[in-house]
Design a protein around this motif. Sequence first.
Motif, PDB file in Angstrom:
ATOM      1  N   LEU A  37     -21.959  38.229  30.889  1.00  0.00           N
ATOM      2  CA  LEU A  37     -23.472  37.397  30.328  1.00  0.00           C
ATOM      3  C   LEU A  37     -24.368  37.381  30.721  1.00  0.00           C
ATOM      4  CD1 LEU A  37     -20.139  35.297  30.238  1.00  0.00           C
ATOM      5  CD2 LEU A  37     -20.916  36.286  28.263  1.00  0.00           C
ATOM      6  N   MET A  38     -24.889  37.690  31.654  1.00  0.00           N
ATOM      7  CA  MET A  38     -26.418  37.319  32.197  1.00  0.00           C
ATOM      8  C   MET A  38     -27.029  38.689  31.976  1.00  0.00           C
ATOM      9  SD  MET A  38     -26.189  37.434  36.370  1.00  0.00           S
ATOM     10  CE  MET A  38     -27.436  37.181  36.957  1.00  0.00           C
ATOM     11  N   LYS A  39     -26.194  40.034  31.422  1.00  0.00           N
ATOM     12  CA  LYS A  39     -26.692  41.147  30.777  1.00  0.00           C
ATOM     13  C   LYS A  39     -27.214  40.433  29.362  1.00  0.00           C
ATOM     14  CE  LYS A  39     -24.843  44.382  33.576  1.00  0.00           C
ATOM     15  NZ  LYS A  39     -24.124  45.756  33.646  1.00  0.00           N
ATOM     16  N   LEU A  40     -26.122  40.025  28.441  1.00  0.00           N
ATOM     17  CA  LEU A  40     -26.793  39.519  27.534  1.00  0.00           C
ATOM     18  C   LEU A  40     -27.635  38.204  26.942  1.00  0.00           C
ATOM     19  CD1 LEU A  40     -22.736  40.344  26.105  1.00  0.00           C
ATOM     20  CD2 LEU A  40     -25.016  40.872  25.714  1.00  0.00           C
ATOM     21  N   GLY A  41     -27.635  37.790  28.176  1.00  0.00           N
ATOM     22  CA  GLY A  41     -28.779  36.799  28.341  1.00  0.00           C
ATOM     23  C   GLY A  41     -27.993  34.933  27.841  1.00  0.00           C
ATOM     24  N   VAL A  42     -27.054  35.262  28.297  1.00  0.00           N
ATOM     25  CA  VAL A  42     -25.828  34.378  27.298  1.00  0.00           C
ATOM     26  C   VAL A  42     -25.944  33.429  28.713  1.00  0.00           C
ATOM     27  CG1 VAL A  42     -23.582  33.553  27.654  1.00  0.00           C
ATOM     28  CG2 VAL A  42     -24.316  35.235  26.023  1.00  0.00           C
ATOM     29  N   GLU A  43     -26.215  34.201  29.873  1.00  0.00           N
ATOM     30  CA  GLU A  43     -25.562  32.884  31.269  1.00  0.00           C
ATOM     31  C   GLU A  43     -26.809  33.515  32.037  1.00  0.00           C
ATOM     32  OE1 GLU A  43     -24.140  31.304  32.573  1.00  0.00           O
ATOM     33  OE2 GLU A  43     -22.128  31.101  32.008  1.00  0.00           O
ATOM     34  N   GLU A  44     -28.196  32.532  31.863  1.00  0.00           N
ATOM     35  CA  GLU A  44     -29.414  32.465  32.714  1.00  0.00           C
ATOM     36  C   GLU A  44     -29.392  31.844  33.973  1.00  0.00           C
ATOM     37  OE1 GLU A  44     -32.226  32.091  29.924  1.00  0.00           O
ATOM     38  OE2 GLU A  44     -32.014  33.906  29.412  1.00  0.00           O
ATOM     39  N   PRO A  45     -28.813  32.109  34.878  1.00  0.00           N
ATOM     40  CA  PRO A  45     -28.614  31.758  36.130  1.00  0.00           C
ATOM     41  C   PRO A  45     -29.914  31.110  37.238  1.00  0.00           C
ATOM     42  CG  PRO A  45     -26.919  33.568  36.558  1.00  0.00           C
ATOM     43  CD  PRO A  45     -27.727  32.992  35.564  1.00  0.00           C
ATOM     44  N   GLY A  46     -30.112  30.577  37.606  1.00  0.00           N
ATOM     45  CA  GLY A  46     -31.993  31.000  38.943  1.00  0.00           C
ATOM     46  C   GLY A  46     -31.079  30.728  39.816  1.00  0.00           C
TER      47      GLY A  46
END
Length: 332
Positions: A37-46
Amino acid sequence: MKPFAYVRPGSVAEAAEAFAARPGARYLGGGTNLVDLMKLGVEEPGTLVDLTRLPLDAVEEVPGGALRVGALVRNSDLAAHPLVRERYPALSQALLAGASGQLRNAATTGGNLLQRTRCPYFQDVSKPCNKRTPGSGCGALEGVNRDHAVLGWSEQCVATHPSDMAVALAALDARIELYGASGVRTVEAAEFHRLPGEQPQRDTVLRPGELITGVLLPAATAGLPSRYRKARDRASYAFALASVAAVLRVTDGVVEHAGIAFGALAHRPWRARRAEEALVGAAPTAAAFERAVDLELSAARPLRDNAYKVPLARALALDVLTRLAPPAATTA
């Protein structure tokens, strides 16, 4: 990928503190869903709070006959554990039906419960999705919804939960152990995930900062006949179109206990309470199973493309229940 901070705590308490101190943080276990999901831009955790060094990777017997499964136990290890295979076969079967061998070697018990929906509208940041961006709309409601919910959906979201393991845990009356600022608590596995209602972005009943520390498999369902069955588009490495987990206790020709849960039909594993109530006290006959399953599925509200899920789920449930009942009983 956007930059993020990384923290590796040494204890559960440190993990909860690190998470609370960093807005936008996410817990990291196996990473088999979060990293995608981070790769897809859905999750962007700090910040990623890495839990993998915490002592939560054991399966242990506890007083009273229950099993405690640590949140970091790998899916492959849990599926192969002798006590799980012996006492809770539906759980082992569900785990082995999920993903691929490589992913099961990495995925954790806690991470499996917290995986997000595989709805393509959720995973595509160019599409409307109330779960990803509240208020943006539900693209699947009038879009491509063959794989979506038939039970418990709302106008805000028609996505389904993808976990196989969670369906078995719901049927087996497991409990989820949680740790947070207010201390330790447990919730029923069947109540851990939420229906979408007006807040589809909230997948679970987790409170802010809480983390899963383990799963309790109860003594009450240990050793009872249980089974999991899943229908999918291909024989392996595919999410369910419909699935069912069931556990049955028959005493003196009467159903004394029934635990039934459906997967891939709703926003969460769907505990079939009405079907269970209809079965308890009845003889385990084919007719009784049909009445109970039909009663449960009468609440279904299929979308344009997924009415097939209702007869599919019905067939799976009847097959599983019939296989769990004593052979002589089902002919009555």
